[in-house]
Design an enzyme around this catalytic site. Structure first.
Site, PDB file in Angstrom:
ATOM      1  N   HIS A   1     -58.927 -36.122  52.077  1.00  0.00           N
ATOM      2  CA  HIS A   1     -59.635 -34.877  51.770  1.00  0.00           C
ATOM      3  C   HIS A   1     -60.024 -34.821  50.292  1.00  0.00           C
ATOM      4  O   HIS A   1     -59.355 -35.399  49.439  1.00  0.00           O
ATOM      5  CB  HIS A   1     -58.828 -33.641  52.193  1.00  0.00           C
ATOM      6  CG  HIS A   1     -57.647 -33.307  51.332  1.00  0.00           C
ATOM      7  ND1 HIS A   1     -56.357 -33.357  51.797  1.00  0.00           N
ATOM      8  CD2 HIS A   1     -57.548 -32.894  50.042  1.00  0.00           C
ATOM      9  CE1 HIS A   1     -55.526 -32.991  50.844  1.00  0.00           C
ATOM     10  NE2 HIS A   1     -56.230 -32.712  49.754  1.00  0.00           N
TER      11      HIS A   1
ATOM     12  N   GLU B   1     -60.897 -30.977  54.780  1.00  0.00           N
ATOM     13  CA  GLU B   1     -60.009 -31.806  55.587  1.00  0.00           C
ATOM     14  C   GLU B   1     -60.807 -32.706  56.537  1.00  0.00           C
ATOM     15  O   GLU B   1     -62.010 -32.511  56.731  1.00  0.00           O
ATOM     16  CB  GLU B   1     -59.064 -30.899  56.389  1.00  0.00           C
ATOM     17  CG  GLU B   1     -58.204 -29.968  55.538  1.00  0.00           C
ATOM     18  CD  GLU B   1     -57.028 -30.664  54.864  1.00  0.00           C
ATOM     19  OE1 GLU B   1     -56.901 -31.896  54.993  1.00  0.00           O
ATOM     20  OE2 GLU B   1     -56.233 -29.967  54.209  1.00  0.00           O
TER      21      GLU B   1
ATOM     22  N   ASP C   1     -61.493 -25.006  44.083  1.00  0.00           N
ATOM     23  CA  ASP C   1     -60.811 -24.279  45.150  1.00  0.00           C
ATOM     24  C   ASP C   1     -59.758 -23.323  44.600  1.00  0.00           C
ATOM     25  O   ASP C   1     -59.434 -23.347  43.421  1.00  0.00           O
ATOM     26  CB  ASP C   1     -60.169 -25.254  46.156  1.00  0.00           C
ATOM     27  CG  ASP C   1     -59.507 -26.459  45.478  1.00  0.00           C
ATOM     28  OD1 ASP C   1     -59.009 -26.298  44.356  1.00  0.00           O
ATOM     29  OD2 ASP C   1     -59.492 -27.550  46.071  1.00  0.00           O
TER      30      ASP C   1
ATOM     31  N   ASN D   1     -54.921 -37.995  53.299  1.00  0.00           N
ATOM     32  CA  ASN D   1     -55.760 -38.072  54.504  1.00  0.00           C
ATOM     33  C   ASN D   1     -57.244 -38.161  54.163  1.00  0.00           C
ATOM     34  O   ASN D   1     -58.097 -38.034  55.033  1.00  0.00           O
ATOM     35  CB  ASN D   1     -55.485 -36.877  55.423  1.00  0.00           C
ATOM     36  CG  ASN D   1     -55.848 -35.537  54.781  1.00  0.00           C
ATOM     37  OD1 ASN D   1     -56.321 -35.488  53.645  1.00  0.00           O
ATOM     38  ND2 ASN D   1     -55.616 -34.454  55.510  1.00  0.00           N
TER      39      ASN D   1
END
Length: 237
Positions: free
Chosen positions: A130, A135, A62, A128
């Protein structure tokens, strides 16, 4: 899923190094790389070794949207600092954060991944759940895409910037489908704040609400976690 529990992140870096060395020894030529605080000890072990990647290709997960490659908060800069300056690859690919046409950049990066099938992909995991910037709720069949970062991800990354307001609000990310195409996955997680996500990934249901749980469906995954990140697992590994 092979789970290795170590004392701390330093020990995790040594185990991660072994995975990289084994892949290289067995002919791996394309390495998927990640950024952030998680892989730095593995990269440090690689830098201090005699491993040679000069005939290999790297493909990063990314990059932030709107940040120049030479900005010290870009993932390109991170990779140069933590790995590439000491261990250059034959060629290294990252999304272009300044791409004027995001849709064209997404297509370009999908083509990069298709033309350079990844032998070993290293991953971290967010609080969370990810992976990359995929996400909770991200479709499972998605490839490279532009992501609107969640508040929790922006907050988690704020420590790398002067203020939370400086954290980019979007990023290019490999999709879950892109990640799952990799031959071997290595996921590292360190610290108590990752314990809930690690438990969900390993022992919870496979659900889009915890993106990393998709790894339960991959045939070759190594998970390296420290005792703190493993603290909520019900099974001993």
């Amino acid at each position: 899923m092979k789970v290795i529990v170590v004392k701390d992140q330093a020990a995790g870096g040594k185990e991660g190094f072994k995975v990289f060395k084994n892949a290289l020894d067995n002919g791996a030529k394309v390495f998927g790389l990640a950024t952030g605080s998680t892989p730095v000890t593995t990269y440090k072990e690689i830098v201090n070794s005699d491993l040679d990647f000069s005939d290999c290709t790297s493909v990063n997960l990314d990059e932030y949207v709107g940040i120049a490659p030479d900005n010290d908060q870009s993932y390109k800069y991170f990779m140069q600092t933590h790995l590439f300056n000491d261990k250059p690859f034959k060629e290294s690919f990252l999304p272009n954060g300044l791409a004027s046409d995001p849709e064209a950049e997404v297509k370009r990066y999908d083509k990069v991944i298709d033309e350079h099938p990844i032998d070993l992909q290293i991953l971290g995991i967010g609080r969370n759940g990810h992976i990359g910037f995929n996400e909770p709720g991200t479709p499972r069949d998605i490839t490279t895409h532009v992501v609107d970062l969640t508040e929790s991800t922006i907050e988690a990354n704020a420590r790398f910037f002067a203020s939370e307001n400086d954290v980019p609000k979007q990023a290019f990310s490999m999709g879950l489908a892109s990640i799952m195409k990799s031959k071997h996955l290595l996921l590292e997680a360190f610290g108590e704040n990752k314990a809930d996500a690690v438990k969900g990934m390993i022992e919870g249901p496979d659900t889009p609400e915890l993106p990393a749980s998709i790894l339960q469906n991959h045939p070759d995954v190594t998970v390296i976690i420290d005792e703190a990140a493993a603290s909520k697992l019900s099974k001993k590994y």
